[in-house]
Design a protein around this motif. Structure first.
Motif, mmCIF file in Angstrom:
data_model
loop_
_atom_site.group_PDB
_atom_site.id
_atom_site.type_symbol
_atom_site.label_atom_id
_atom_site.label_comp_id
_atom_site.label_asym_id
_atom_site.label_seq_id
_atom_site.Cartn_x
_atom_site.Cartn_y
_atom_site.Cartn_z
ATOM 1 N N LEU A 16 0.816 -1.205 0.000
ATOM 2 C CA LEU A 16 0.000 0.000 0.000
ATOM 3 C C LEU A 16 0.857 1.267 0.000
ATOM 4 O O LEU A 16 0.624 2.195 -0.770
ATOM 5 C CB LEU A 16 -0.923 0.018 1.221
ATOM 6 N N GLY A 17 1.849 1.282 0.880
ATOM 7 C CA GLY A 17 2.631 2.495 1.065
ATOM 8 C C GLY A 17 3.362 2.945 -0.175
ATOM 9 O O GLY A 17 3.390 4.142 -0.501
ATOM 10 N N THR A 18 3.979 2.007 -0.897
ATOM 11 C CA THR A 18 4.707 2.363 -2.109
ATOM 12 C C THR A 18 3.777 2.999 -3.131
ATOM 13 O O THR A 18 4.104 4.022 -3.749
ATOM 14 C CB THR A 18 5.369 1.112 -2.716
ATOM 15 N N SER A 19 2.608 2.404 -3.312
ATOM 16 C CA SER A 19 1.660 2.910 -4.298
ATOM 17 C C SER A 19 1.090 4.260 -3.890
ATOM 18 O O SER A 19 0.932 5.163 -4.726
ATOM 19 C CB SER A 19 0.522 1.898 -4.492
ATOM 20 N N ILE A 20 0.772 4.415 -2.605
ATOM 21 C CA ILE A 20 0.215 5.680 -2.135
ATOM 22 C C ILE A 20 1.240 6.803 -2.247
ATOM 23 O O ILE A 20 0.941 7.905 -2.726
ATOM 24 C CB ILE A 20 -0.285 5.540 -0.686
ATOM 25 N N ALA A 21 2.475 6.540 -1.816
ATOM 26 C CA ALA A 21 3.513 7.567 -1.883
ATOM 27 C C ALA A 21 3.751 8.006 -3.325
ATOM 28 O O ALA A 21 3.868 9.212 -3.611
ATOM 29 C CB ALA A 21 4.810 7.044 -1.267
ATOM 30 N N ARG A 22 3.812 7.051 -4.233
ATOM 31 C CA ARG A 22 4.025 7.410 -5.640
ATOM 32 C C ARG A 22 2.874 8.282 -6.157
ATOM 33 O O ARG A 22 3.101 9.263 -6.873
ATOM 34 C CB ARG A 22 4.171 6.148 -6.484
ATOM 35 N N CYS A 23 1.668 7.919 -5.796
ATOM 36 C CA CYS A 23 0.503 8.695 -6.239
ATOM 37 C C CYS A 23 0.566 10.123 -5.696
ATOM 38 O O CYS A 23 0.320 11.089 -6.424
ATOM 39 C CB CYS A 23 -0.778 8.000 -5.792
ATOM 40 N N LEU A 24 0.928 10.272 -4.442
ATOM 41 C CA LEU A 24 1.012 11.605 -3.852
ATOM 42 C C LEU A 24 2.091 12.444 -4.532
ATOM 43 O O LEU A 24 1.898 13.626 -4.811
ATOM 44 C CB LEU A 24 1.323 11.505 -2.359
ATOM 45 N N LEU A 25 3.227 11.832 -4.801
ATOM 46 C CA LEU A 25 4.341 12.568 -5.387
ATOM 47 C C LEU A 25 4.077 12.920 -6.846
ATOM 48 O O LEU A 25 4.404 14.019 -7.301
ATOM 49 C CB LEU A 25 5.626 11.745 -5.261
ATOM 50 N N GLN A 26 3.473 12.002 -7.578
ATOM 51 C CA GLN A 26 3.217 12.245 -8.993
ATOM 52 C C GLN A 26 2.135 13.295 -9.205
ATOM 53 O O GLN A 26 2.188 14.061 -10.165
ATOM 54 C CB GLN A 26 2.804 10.941 -9.685
ATOM 55 N N ARG A 27 1.159 13.315 -8.320
ATOM 56 C CA ARG A 27 0.009 14.186 -8.536
ATOM 57 C C ARG A 27 0.040 15.445 -7.686
ATOM 58 O O ARG A 27 -0.943 16.160 -7.557
ATOM 59 C CB ARG A 27 -1.282 13.402 -8.291
ATOM 60 N N GLY A 28 1.165 15.689 -7.038
ATOM 61 C CA GLY A 28 1.355 16.960 -6.373
ATOM 62 C C GLY A 28 0.597 17.152 -5.077
ATOM 63 O O GLY A 28 0.418 18.275 -4.628
ATOM 64 N N SER A 29 0.161 16.045 -4.421
ATOM 65 C CA SER A 29 -0.570 16.188 -3.162
ATOM 66 C C SER A 29 0.367 16.311 -1.970
ATOM 67 O O SER A 29 -0.060 16.642 -0.882
ATOM 68 C CB SER A 29 -1.501 14.989 -2.960
ATOM 69 N N ALA A 30 1.628 16.008 -2.180
ATOM 70 C CA ALA A 30 2.607 16.139 -1.100
ATOM 71 C C ALA A 30 3.912 16.643 -1.702
ATOM 72 O O ALA A 30 4.403 16.107 -2.695
ATOM 73 C CB ALA A 30 2.830 14.791 -0.415
ATOM 74 N N THR A 31 4.476 17.697 -1.101
ATOM 75 C CA THR A 31 5.750 18.194 -1.603
ATOM 76 C C THR A 31 6.877 17.257 -1.217
ATOM 77 O O THR A 31 7.870 17.140 -1.925
ATOM 78 C CB THR A 31 6.032 19.594 -1.052
ATOM 79 N N ALA A 32 6.740 16.578 -0.073
ATOM 80 C CA ALA A 32 7.768 15.653 0.383
ATOM 81 C C ALA A 32 7.123 14.601 1.287
ATOM 82 O O ALA A 32 6.121 14.853 1.948
ATOM 83 C CB ALA A 32 8.865 16.399 1.128
ATOM 84 N N VAL A 33 7.736 13.428 1.310
ATOM 85 C CA VAL A 33 7.188 12.295 2.052
ATOM 86 C C VAL A 33 8.291 11.682 2.902
ATOM 87 O O VAL A 33 9.421 11.502 2.436
ATOM 88 C CB VAL A 33 6.635 11.235 1.071
ATOM 89 N N THR A 34 7.967 11.347 4.144
ATOM 90 C CA THR A 34 8.833 10.536 4.981
ATOM 91 C C THR A 34 8.197 9.167 5.149
ATOM 92 O O THR A 34 7.054 9.062 5.610
ATOM 93 C CB THR A 34 9.050 11.168 6.366
ATOM 94 N N VAL A 35 8.926 8.134 4.747
ATOM 95 C CA VAL A 35 8.466 6.756 4.892
ATOM 96 C C VAL A 35 9.053 6.203 6.179
ATOM 97 O O VAL A 35 10.276 6.082 6.310
ATOM 98 C CB VAL A 35 8.892 5.899 3.683
ATOM 99 N N LEU A 36 8.190 5.889 7.141
ATOM 100 C CA LEU A 36 8.630 5.335 8.416
ATOM 101 C C LEU A 36 8.400 3.835 8.390
ATOM 102 O O LEU A 36 7.255 3.378 8.453
ATOM 103 C CB LEU A 36 7.858 5.985 9.567
ATOM 104 N N ASP A 37 9.476 3.061 8.255
ATOM 105 C CA ASP A 37 9.329 1.614 8.104
ATOM 106 C C ASP A 37 10.682 0.951 8.346
ATOM 107 O O ASP A 37 11.663 1.304 7.681
ATOM 108 C CB ASP A 37 8.832 1.285 6.692
ATOM 109 N N PRO A 38 10.760 -0.012 9.291
ATOM 110 C CA PRO A 38 12.033 -0.717 9.512
ATOM 111 C C PRO A 38 12.486 -1.532 8.307
ATOM 112 O O PRO A 38 13.667 -1.883 8.204
ATOM 113 C CB PRO A 38 11.724 -1.630 10.708
ATOM 114 N N LYS A 39 11.559 -1.847 7.395
ATOM 115 C CA LYS A 39 11.943 -2.576 6.189
ATOM 116 C C LYS A 39 12.805 -1.689 5.304
ATOM 117 O O LYS A 39 12.796 -0.469 5.404
ATOM 118 C CB LYS A 39 10.697 -3.011 5.407
#
Length: 312
Positions: A16-39
């Protein structure tokens, strides 16, 4: 000095996270994203080196020492360590690992600068056995698995804490998502499992007689829903269904996989599982009316895209 604002995505290295982050970045809904994940970080960090930051700590470690040079205007909380089957075996562990960590994150959201907290809930499990053909958000919530009960519990905590601390707490009750990323590593979900099995000539395990009906939704449509939840200026707090609104049985999924692949699936049948409700299809009218979002990918097209990717 105004601090830069980011979107925090917990559990953001997964499906889910990879797809959501890409969507936000591509469509301008977030200027920057922090992914919090031990993976390990996903490929997005290489694609957007100036806009994606990976934090490999747990939620508890992050909250013990959050960055002081940034505000997180929104949080998308995806991190969850169980699924319906494992939750039934270890309910207390599930409570602490998932509900407990979610509450700790909610408690600190105000101090992090959060204006909207979006929780990835489970439309497939919070309602339990349906009393009507499709469940809207007014349908009684009577989960039959610990997983569903835990998701519903954190929904309630989010609303209460959000109301107390002055941020919007939105719970997206996602149905059964499927998509390309599920084909990597250990396959998650019936569609990915069936596709990999038919490609490799393996038999599948089918619980029950194949009549179990689920509402399958493509990950692209799910990601677009989270984008809408972040970018819609006024979105009342509370739960929203995110689904296709169309049901398909496991037998129909088998038939679609066989159709797009041109191959037959070998099936080993097992008894029904107690936590599998016979039917789960959701009504998304509330979220559509609030945001304008609507699922657009047909089930056959989504399955065919996954099969085509497997055979490139």
């Amino acid at each position: 000095m105004t601090k830069p604002k980011r979107t925090l995505i917990t559990g953001g290295s997964g499906f889910l996270g990879t797809s959501i982050a890409r969507c936000l970045l591509q469509r301008g809904s977030a200027t920057a994203v922090t992914v919090l994940d031990p993976k390990a970080p996903n490929q997005l960090q290489a694609e957007y080196p100036d806009r994606v930051e990976h934090d490999g700590r747990t939620i508890s470690e992050f909250l013990a020492s959050p960055p002081d040079d940034v505000e997180f205007s929104s949080i998308i909380h995806l991190a969850w360590s169980s699924h319906p089957a494992t939750s039934m075996q270890f309910p207390l562990d599930d409570l602490d690992a998932n509900v407990g960590s979610g509450i700790r994150l909610l408690e600190r959201s105000k101090s992090l600068g959060v204006r909207r907290f979006i929780f990835s809930s489970s439309g497939g499990t919070v309602y339990g056995v349906l009393e009507r053909d499709r469940a809207d958000e007014s349908h009684p919530a009577n989960p039959v698995s610990i997983y569903g009960a835990a998701k519903l519990s954190l929904e309630h905590y989010a609303q209460v804490i959000g109301r107390r601390d002055g941020f919007d707490a939105v719970s997206l009750r996602v149905a059964n998502p499927y998509g390309l990323y599920q084909l990597q590593g250990v396959a998650i979900g019936s569609i990915a499992n069936f596709l990999l099995a038919v490609r490799d000539g393996r038999r599948i395990v089918l619980f029950g007689d194949g009549s179990i009906v689920r509402d399958y939704i493509s990950i692209e449509d799910v990601a677009a829903a989270f984008k809408s939840a972040i970018s819609t200026p006024i979105l009342p707090a509370g739960p929203y269904n995110v689904a296709s609104g169309v049901g398909a049985s496991l037998a129909e999924i088998v038939a679609l996989v066989e159709d797009v692949s041109g191959k037959k699936l070998g099936i080993d049948r097992q008894p029904d599982r107690r936590f599998d409700v016979p039917r789960n299809v959701l009504d998304c009218s509330r979220f559509e009316a609030a945001t304008g979002w609507r699922a657009t990918t047909s089930l056959r097209d989504g399955i065919k895209a996954m099969w085509d990717t497997l055979n490139r």
